[in-house]
Design an enzyme around this catalytic site. Sequence first.
Site, PDB file in Angstrom:
ATOM      1  N   THR A   1      27.023  22.784  45.671  1.00  0.00           N
ATOM      2  CA  THR A   1      26.022  23.049  46.703  1.00  0.00           C
ATOM      3  C   THR A   1      25.219  21.810  47.058  1.00  0.00           C
ATOM      4  O   THR A   1      24.618  21.742  48.119  1.00  0.00           O
ATOM      5  CB  THR A   1      25.030  24.099  46.193  1.00  0.00           C
ATOM      6  OG1 THR A   1      24.550  23.646  44.909  1.00  0.00           O
ATOM      7  CG2 THR A   1      25.691  25.446  46.006  1.00  0.00           C
TER       8      THR A   1
ATOM      9  N   GLY B   1      16.143  28.924  51.585  1.00  0.00           N
ATOM     10  CA  GLY B   1      17.462  28.649  51.005  1.00  0.00           C
ATOM     11  C   GLY B   1      18.541  28.729  52.061  1.00  0.00           C
ATOM     12  O   GLY B   1      18.339  29.339  53.112  1.00  0.00           O
TER      13      GLY B   1
ATOM     14  N   GLU C   1      23.611  31.539  51.450  1.00  0.00           N
ATOM     15  CA  GLU C   1      24.383  32.730  51.800  1.00  0.00           C
ATOM     16  C   GLU C   1      24.234  33.172  53.246  1.00  0.00           C
ATOM     17  O   GLU C   1      25.094  33.883  53.773  1.00  0.00           O
ATOM     18  CB  GLU C   1      24.000  33.863  50.842  1.00  0.00           C
ATOM     19  CG  GLU C   1      24.510  33.527  49.456  1.00  0.00           C
ATOM     20  CD  GLU C   1      23.888  34.333  48.338  1.00  0.00           C
ATOM     21  OE1 GLU C   1      24.433  35.378  48.015  1.00  0.00           O
ATOM     22  OE2 GLU C   1      22.882  33.893  47.776  1.00  0.00           O
TER      23      GLU C   1
END
Length: 720
Positions: A471, A675, A678
Site C-alpha cells: 500500500t 483513507g 477500499e
Amino acid sequence: MREFLGTPVDRIDGPAKVTGTARYPVDETRPGMLWGHLVTSEVAAGRLRALDTEAAARSAGVVAIFSPFDPLPIPPLPSISNPAGARWAPLADTAVHHHGQVVAVVVADTPEQARSAASLVRASYDVERGRVDLDPAHERVPAAVDHGQDPDIGYSPDGSTVEQVLAGSDVTVSGRYRTPVQNHAAMELHSALAWWSDDGRLHVRTGHQAIPWLVGELSLTFDLDPADVDVVATHVGGAFGGKTRAGVDVKLACAASRVLGRPVKIVLTREQVFTSTVVRAATEQEVTLGAHRDGRLTAVVHRSRSAEAAVLSDLLVAPGHTVSRVLYGAEAMAISQRAVTAHLPRTGFMRGPSEVPGLFALETAMDELADALDMDPVEIRLRNDTPVFPGTDLPWSSRHLTECLRIGADRFGWSERARRPGTRLDGDWFVGLGMAVTSYRAAQVAPVAVSVTLRADGDAEVATSAVDLGTGMATVLAITTADALGIPIERVRVRLGDSALPPGGAALGSTGTAAVVPAVRAAVRAAMAEVRPDATAVPFAEVLRSAGRTAVTGRGETRPRGALTDGHAHWSFGAQFCEVRVNRWTREPRVTRMLGVMDIGRVVNAKAARSQIVGGMVWGLSAALLESIEFDPSARMTNADLAGYLVPVNADVPDVDVVLLDVPDLEHNECGVRGAGEIGAGGMSAAIGNAIHNAVGIRLRELPITLDRMFTPREGNERP
Ligand code: MOS
C-alpha cells in the site's frame, strides 16, 4: 509546513522490490528448517472416516504426519473478530466443513519431499450434502453484524412505517441482486515459518495485516506472554483482507515446530490459497427504493443475506448497513442482514467487504430509479446528497459528494451520455456511459504507537510494527516524518513490520494511513519538545550536538474509535464514471474509460493514493465482469486457480483517470487524512453494469456480468 505531504513521492522500497532484494515472509529460511505440506479435503461436507498415511510415511524425507487421528495441540478458538461464532482448530476433529479444509499436514526435509508425500495420503469420508447456496429456508438472524450493529436498523417519520412511506411514494423500484464468492488471490502465497527458541519464545515469519493482532491470537492459542511472540513481516505481497487472522499455515507451523523441536515452514499452493484461506461470502440483496416525482428518496429498503462459513467466520458483513445507511438522505429506511451457514472456507474480509456487494445493489437500484423517473443518474444523486447522517442531526466530519459528482460529470463528458439505451452505435459497438457513488467509513480499529528518534548527525528514524502490504505505508512513514521535521526524505530511516517495535495497529479497513500519520506527528512533537523546549528554529542536530547527546526519542499514539464519534459521522465519498462498449453481435462488454473522483481527506502521497484508487477501480472492473468462484453441485470449488478464476490483465484495463479532491478533514484528525484503501473498489461494478444498460438496455442484477448472462438473464435480470 507542507513540504512533502500531498506531493507525488516514489516508493522508498521501490528499488529493493524491483531488484528482488526485498525479502518477503515467504522468502524466509532458518537453519535446520523442515517443510510442511497440507493435505486438504476433497469433499465439502461430512466426516473424515480414515486416512491411509502408510505410503506417505515411508516416502523419502518424511519426518511426521499430523491429522485428526494424530493431532497437534491447537485449541479450537473462534475468530477474534467474531467471538460468538464457530470454534475450530486445524486437525482438531474429523468434521469436514468445506472443500479444501486441511485434513493432514506432512512434514519432511524438503518442500518437494513434503509435497510428494502429501500426494500419497489417501482419505476416505462419510460424505454429506454440501451447500453453498443462500436458500432463505436456511436463513437466521445473526446476533450482531459488523462493527457490533444490530441486524435490523432504520428509521421512519413519527407515526408511520417504512411500508407506509413506500406506499405513499410517487415511484418505487425493486430488485434482487446477487454477488458471488471471491478470493483475494494476493500475489504472495500464504505462508508461515515458525520456530521456538530455547527461552520458550515463539518466532513467526508470515504475511499479515495486523502484527499486534497476530501476536494476541498466537499468545492466546499457545498460552504465551505476548512479549514472547516475535513476528516480522517487513514486506507483504498483497493481503486485501485475506491476511487479517492467523491462518491454518500459521497455526500448523507453530504447533508442528513446537512438537518437532525444529523450525517448520508451510507454503500454501495457489489452489490452497483459494480453498483453504478466506473468501468473500456470496450475497443476495433485495433493494426497494421509493421517491417523489422530483427524485428525492422517500424510502430505502435494503435486505441482504450473506453466507457464513460453518468452519470459522471472521464477521458477518452487512452490505446495506454499510452503504445504504450513509449514502442518501431518505425520509425512511429499513435495513436488515441475515445469515445462511454454508460449506465455505473461512468467510472474512475482502477489500470493501460489505461496500463492494452493497454498492452494486444500491447503486444499480439508483440507476433503475433514475430510469423510472426519466431523470439523469447524476442529477438524482445530487438531489439526495445530505448534510447529516441520514435520520439523525449528526453532521459529517467532511463530505464533498456533490463536488465529486459535478467535477466527475464535467471531466468525463457525462453530457454525451445517450438518454435512451441502445441508441449510440460506433461501428459494431454500442457505447454506454454509467456512473455510481462510492463510500467507505473512516474509523480506527486498533491502537497505534510510533516512535521517532532524532540523531545528532541530522538523521531521523521512525519505527512502528505497522505493515506495508504494498500500500505504501513505509513511504507514508518517511513522508510524514520528513515533513514534520523539515528534513529531506532521504534522511529518514523507516523500520516497520516487526513486533519488537511500538504496536502499529492494523493495515485494514482503510485505517492505516489515518491512524499512523497523526501518531508520527505526535512522536515528532514529543522528540522535539525534548530537544528544544524553547521552540527555537535551530536544527535538531545542532541542538543535540551542543548538548552532547547522540539521540533523542519521542513516542506518539492514536486510539481506536468508531465512524460515529466526536459528534460527527466520518465517511469518505466518491463518484465513479465509466464508458463501456458492448459488441452488437457477441454482446462482449469492454470497459474503455474509467474515472474516479474521490474525497478521501488530505492526500499524503499523491502518487500512492492515486495508485490505490486505480487499483481499487480495477478490482471493481474485475468484480463486475470476471471474478467468481464456481461450485459444482457437491459444493466443491471448480476454478480454484488463476487459470479458471479470472482477474483482469493489462489488455482488459483501460486508462484510468483519478481526481483526489484533497480537502483536509480536520474533524477527523489534526492532519485531515482519512483513507484510500477500499473506496476505489466500491461503486465501480455498479457503474459498469449501469453503463452496459445504457449501451444495450440489458439490466443484470447478478455479478459477474458474463456473456452467458448477457444472452440468457435469469430471474431478477432483464433484457430489452
Ligand atoms: Mo481490508 S478487507 O479491511 O483488509
